[in-house]
Design a protein around this motif. Structure first.
Motif: not given
Length: 135
Positions: A80-86
């Motif tokens: 799955x695609x990640x988001x909200x992190x760094x």
């Protein structure tokens, strides 16, 4: 005589308090966790793609990098695609790379991370010095 006893008790309590506070300041708590991600597609990969044991077939120089989430974040599963992190590792607190459930987690916490490689960021307390080390 009574005054002298009070001073000894106060000094003793001060020493105990100082040692307790020093211990607390050196305590480390995981507050972030890294998952392996393809930096070109932002797709979560198995941890083994980032841990140096393997590289993705077909790439010269793997695009796999650690992507960091803070405690409480929703972490997607592998594929799955990640988001909200760094992609930047935390510089002000401890973290771990790997060990997050490959199926993902709705709320990341220290208890939901199994294994992984931890990095401790220590801040000096009474007489301590700051530094970065691995555990």
């Amino acid at each position: 005589m009574t005054t002298r006893r009070s001073q000894v008790v106060v000094l003793g309590m001060t020493a105990v308090l100082a040692s307790t506070l020093t211990g607390c300041s050196q305590e480390t708590r995981r507050t972030s966790a890294g998952v392996c991600v393809d930096a070109q597609t932002n797709e979560r990969l198995p941890d083994s793609e980032c841990d140096g044991r393997r590289t993705r077939a077909g790439f010269v120089g793997s695009p796999a990098r650690w992507y960091y989430y803070n405690d409480g974040a929703r972490v997607p599963g592998v594929g799955q695609r990640v988001s909200g992190g760094s992609f930047s590792a935390p510089s002000n607190h401890s973290y771990v790379t790997g060990g997050v459930d490959p199926k993902g987690t709705s709320t990341l916490s220290s208890a939901s991370v199994k294994g992984g490689k931890g990095t401790t960021i220590s801040r000096g307390g009474f007489g301590g010095s700051g530094g970065k080390g691995s555990s």
